[in-house]
Design a protein around this motif. Structure first.
Motif, PDB file in Angstrom:
ATOM      1  N   LEU A  54       0.840  -1.185   0.000  1.00  0.00           N
ATOM      2  CA  LEU A  54       0.000   0.000   0.000  1.00  0.00           C
ATOM      3  C   LEU A  54       0.879   1.239   0.000  1.00  0.00           C
ATOM      4  CD1 LEU A  54      -2.632  -1.094   2.684  1.00  0.00           C
ATOM      5  CD2 LEU A  54      -2.839  -1.250   0.193  1.00  0.00           C
ATOM      6  N   ALA A  55       0.426   2.272  -0.689  1.00  0.00           N
ATOM      7  CA  ALA A  55       1.163   3.534  -0.765  1.00  0.00           C
ATOM      8  C   ALA A  55       0.353   4.635  -0.084  1.00  0.00           C
ATOM      9  CB  ALA A  55       1.427   3.910  -2.225  1.00  0.00           C
ATOM     10  N   PHE A  56       1.072   5.488   0.649  1.00  0.00           N
ATOM     11  CA  PHE A  56       0.433   6.580   1.381  1.00  0.00           C
ATOM     12  C   PHE A  56       1.173   7.872   1.034  1.00  0.00           C
ATOM     13  CE2 PHE A  56       0.328   2.668   3.790  1.00  0.00           C
ATOM     14  CZ  PHE A  56      -1.025   2.493   4.032  1.00  0.00           C
ATOM     15  N   GLN A  57       0.455   8.812   0.413  1.00  0.00           N
ATOM     16  CA  GLN A  57       1.081  10.082   0.041  1.00  0.00           C
ATOM     17  C   GLN A  57       0.786  11.146   1.101  1.00  0.00           C
ATOM     18  OE1 GLN A  57       1.344   7.439  -2.316  1.00  0.00           O
ATOM     19  NE2 GLN A  57      -0.698   8.223  -2.825  1.00  0.00           N
ATOM     20  N   LYS A  58       1.836  11.807   1.544  1.00  0.00           N
ATOM     21  CA  LYS A  58       1.688  12.940   2.441  1.00  0.00           C
ATOM     22  C   LYS A  58       1.674  14.195   1.588  1.00  0.00           C
ATOM     23  CE  LYS A  58       3.709  15.290   6.440  1.00  0.00           C
ATOM     24  NZ  LYS A  58       4.840  15.322   7.414  1.00  0.00           N
ATOM     25  N   LEU A  94      -5.364  19.330  -3.489  1.00  0.00           N
ATOM     26  CA  LEU A  94      -5.643  17.935  -3.790  1.00  0.00           C
ATOM     27  C   LEU A  94      -5.615  17.131  -2.501  1.00  0.00           C
ATOM     28  CD1 LEU A  94      -3.379  17.376  -6.944  1.00  0.00           C
ATOM     29  CD2 LEU A  94      -5.860  17.713  -6.928  1.00  0.00           C
ATOM     30  N   SER A  95      -6.343  16.010  -2.487  1.00  0.00           N
ATOM     31  CA  SER A  95      -6.344  15.101  -1.338  1.00  0.00           C
ATOM     32  C   SER A  95      -5.783  13.749  -1.750  1.00  0.00           C
ATOM     33  CB  SER A  95      -7.765  14.914  -0.796  1.00  0.00           C
ATOM     34  OG  SER A  95      -8.292  16.129  -0.306  1.00  0.00           O
ATOM     35  N   ASN A  96      -5.161  13.070  -0.796  1.00  0.00           N
ATOM     36  CA  ASN A  96      -4.625  11.736  -1.032  1.00  0.00           C
ATOM     37  C   ASN A  96      -5.723  10.697  -0.893  1.00  0.00           C
ATOM     38  OD1 ASN A  96      -2.933   9.391  -1.082  1.00  0.00           O
ATOM     39  ND2 ASN A  96      -2.966   9.411   1.150  1.00  0.00           N
ATOM     40  N   ASN A  97      -5.790   9.787  -1.881  1.00  0.00           N
ATOM     41  CA  ASN A  97      -6.734   8.674  -1.810  1.00  0.00           C
ATOM     42  C   ASN A  97      -6.023   7.332  -1.743  1.00  0.00           C
ATOM     43  OD1 ASN A  97      -9.202   9.856  -1.601  1.00  0.00           O
ATOM     44  ND2 ASN A  97      -9.717   9.747  -3.758  1.00  0.00           N
ATOM     45  N   GLY A  98      -4.741   7.341  -1.340  1.00  0.00           N
ATOM     46  CA  GLY A  98      -4.011   6.087  -1.192  1.00  0.00           C
ATOM     47  C   GLY A  98      -3.387   5.617  -2.489  1.00  0.00           C
ATOM     48  N   GLY A  99      -3.153   4.320  -2.566  1.00  0.00           N
ATOM     49  CA  GLY A  99      -2.535   3.741  -3.748  1.00  0.00           C
ATOM     50  C   GLY A  99      -2.018   2.353  -3.447  1.00  0.00           C
ATOM     51  N   ASN A 100      -1.446   1.715  -4.458  1.00  0.00           N
ATOM     52  CA  ASN A 100      -0.916   0.367  -4.282  1.00  0.00           C
ATOM     53  C   ASN A 100       0.303   0.167  -5.161  1.00  0.00           C
ATOM     54  OD1 ASN A 100      -2.000  -0.787  -6.972  1.00  0.00           O
ATOM     55  ND2 ASN A 100      -3.851  -0.016  -5.979  1.00  0.00           N
ATOM     56  N   ASP A 101       1.023  -0.918  -4.885  1.00  0.00           N
ATOM     57  CA  ASP A 101       2.274  -1.189  -5.576  1.00  0.00           C
ATOM     58  C   ASP A 101       2.413  -2.688  -5.819  1.00  0.00           C
ATOM     59  OD1 ASP A 101       5.278  -2.072  -5.335  1.00  0.00           O
ATOM     60  OD2 ASP A 101       5.368   0.010  -5.973  1.00  0.00           O
ATOM     61  N   THR A 152       0.139   2.559  -8.575  1.00  0.00           N
ATOM     62  CA  THR A 152      -1.066   3.338  -8.836  1.00  0.00           C
ATOM     63  C   THR A 152      -1.257   4.285  -7.656  1.00  0.00           C
ATOM     64  OG1 THR A 152      -2.112   1.544 -10.082  1.00  0.00           O
ATOM     65  CG2 THR A 152      -3.547   3.282  -9.240  1.00  0.00           C
ATOM     66  N   LEU A 153      -1.179   5.590  -7.917  1.00  0.00           N
ATOM     67  CA  LEU A 153      -1.348   6.606  -6.883  1.00  0.00           C
ATOM     68  C   LEU A 153      -2.659   7.334  -7.133  1.00  0.00           C
ATOM     69  CD1 LEU A 153       2.279   8.052  -6.823  1.00  0.00           C
ATOM     70  CD2 LEU A 153       1.364   6.032  -5.680  1.00  0.00           C
ATOM     71  N   LYS A 154      -3.436   7.586  -6.065  1.00  0.00           N
ATOM     72  CA  LYS A 154      -4.779   8.131  -6.224  1.00  0.00           C
ATOM     73  C   LYS A 154      -4.914   9.468  -5.507  1.00  0.00           C
ATOM     74  CE  LYS A 154      -6.685   3.434  -6.362  1.00  0.00           C
ATOM     75  NZ  LYS A 154      -7.643   2.487  -5.728  1.00  0.00           N
ATOM     76  N   VAL A 172      -1.546   9.502 -16.434  1.00  0.00           N
ATOM     77  CA  VAL A 172      -2.647   9.640 -15.486  1.00  0.00           C
ATOM     78  C   VAL A 172      -3.973   9.327 -16.173  1.00  0.00           C
ATOM     79  CG1 VAL A 172      -1.438  11.350 -14.077  1.00  0.00           C
ATOM     80  CG2 VAL A 172      -2.921  12.128 -15.931  1.00  0.00           C
ATOM     81  N   ASN A 173      -4.891   8.791 -15.372  1.00  0.00           N
ATOM     82  CA  ASN A 173      -6.280   8.594 -15.775  1.00  0.00           C
ATOM     83  C   ASN A 173      -7.136   9.491 -14.892  1.00  0.00           C
ATOM     84  OD1 ASN A 173      -5.489   6.573 -17.603  1.00  0.00           O
ATOM     85  ND2 ASN A 173      -5.712   4.976 -16.065  1.00  0.00           N
TER      86      ASN A 173
END
Length: 280
Positions: free
Chosen positions: A37-41, A47-54, A81-83, A165-166
């Motif tokens: 799991l990815a977590f963006q600070k 913009l807001s962080n919606n997480g992500g995965n690897d 994938t970063l959201k 990006v999508n």
């Protein structure tokens, strides 16, 4: 009681003998797969962080520096994938101009062109591929039967290979910020020179190695990686320079200032990853 003790000692010595091949090897190499799991600070309030995965696949090499200390490196491909979502905590709508599959910087926008459209962003998924080189020290126990346990710390250094990006959101009729909106998805969009080419993270991991056959081992590890480099280029300088070089903006028509506010995405990244490898 003596028979039980002798039996336990005999079994332990026997199991240790089977594990000796892996214990004596100076170099172990093999394949690795992982997921996390990815977590963006966030460094911006637009913009807001919606997480992500690897998803990680690659090859690792472990060098034994001593019986209990090793060094791990290799080559890994990270498919991320970063959201993100908008509006962020600032509560203002986010827009960009685009032409076909390219998101335009303000300096490249031609409002007189019929092919230039404005897009209101609500959700973004960034797909990125990195080539990663781990450099980590390993501290491990001696084998207890078929198993030994370890801890790792060090760096994961990653180099960007590709990114797109999508986006989900709306197009505005006639580029009118107060006009009618039509729901739209912008897939496989390119943003030139936005994502930083290099990123690095400090990692702490723990796991176990199972020597299940000869010198072949199955390894499982769980790690936390703290990213301390920026994911995106920072556009700074004068207001005029920022306005020219950025792609995202808050419209002056809607933000109450009468002026567009241009900005860049800003974020650092942390990850939690589970990795499985087979070493020979």
């Amino acid at each position: 009681m003596k028979k039980i003790i002798y039996s336990i000692l005999t079994i332990s010595i026997t199991l240790s003998a089977f594990a000796q091949e892996a214990a004596d090897k100076k170099v172990q190499a093999g394949l690795v797969v992982g997921s996390g799991l990815a977590f963006q600070k966030m460094g911006t309030k637009y913009l807001s962080n919606n997480g992500g995965n690897d998803l990680t696949v690659g090859a690792n090499v472990n060098f034994s520096l001593s019986e209990t200390i090793g060094f791990c490196t290799g080559l890994e491909f990270d498919f991320e994938t970063l959201k993100y979502s908008a509006p962020g905590s600032k509560g203002e709508n986010v827009y960009y101009y685009f032409n076909d599959t390219e998101i335009l910087r303000n300096q490249n926008v031609e409002l007189t062109s019929t092919s230039t459209e404005v897009f209101q962003l609500t959700e973004r998924k960034q797909k990125a591929v990195y080539l990663t080189i781990p450099t980590m020290l390993t501290f491990r126990t001696k084998f207890f039967g078929y198993f030994r346990y370890f801890g790792k710390f060090g760096l994961r250094n990653s180099f960007l290979l590709k990114s797109h990006v999508n986006d989900a959101g709306f197009t505005l009729a006639g580029n009118d910020f107060l006009g009618a909106m039509t729901a739209k998805t912008n897939d496989n969009m390119i943003i030139k020179n936005e994502t930083v080419f290099f990123k690095s993270a400090f990692g702490l991991c723990g796991g176990a190695e199972w020597n299940f056959s000869g010198s072949t081992s199955l390894v499982a590890e769980l790690g936390y990686y703290y990213g301390f480099t920026q994911l995106y280029w920072k556009n700074d300088g004068t207001v005029a320079q920022i306005d020219r070089e950025t792609t995202l903006f808050s419209s002056g028509v809607n933000n109450g200032t009468g002026n567009d506010v241009h900005f860049s995405n800003r974020a650092t990244q942390s990850q939690v990853m589970l990795k499985i490898s087979i070493l020979f």
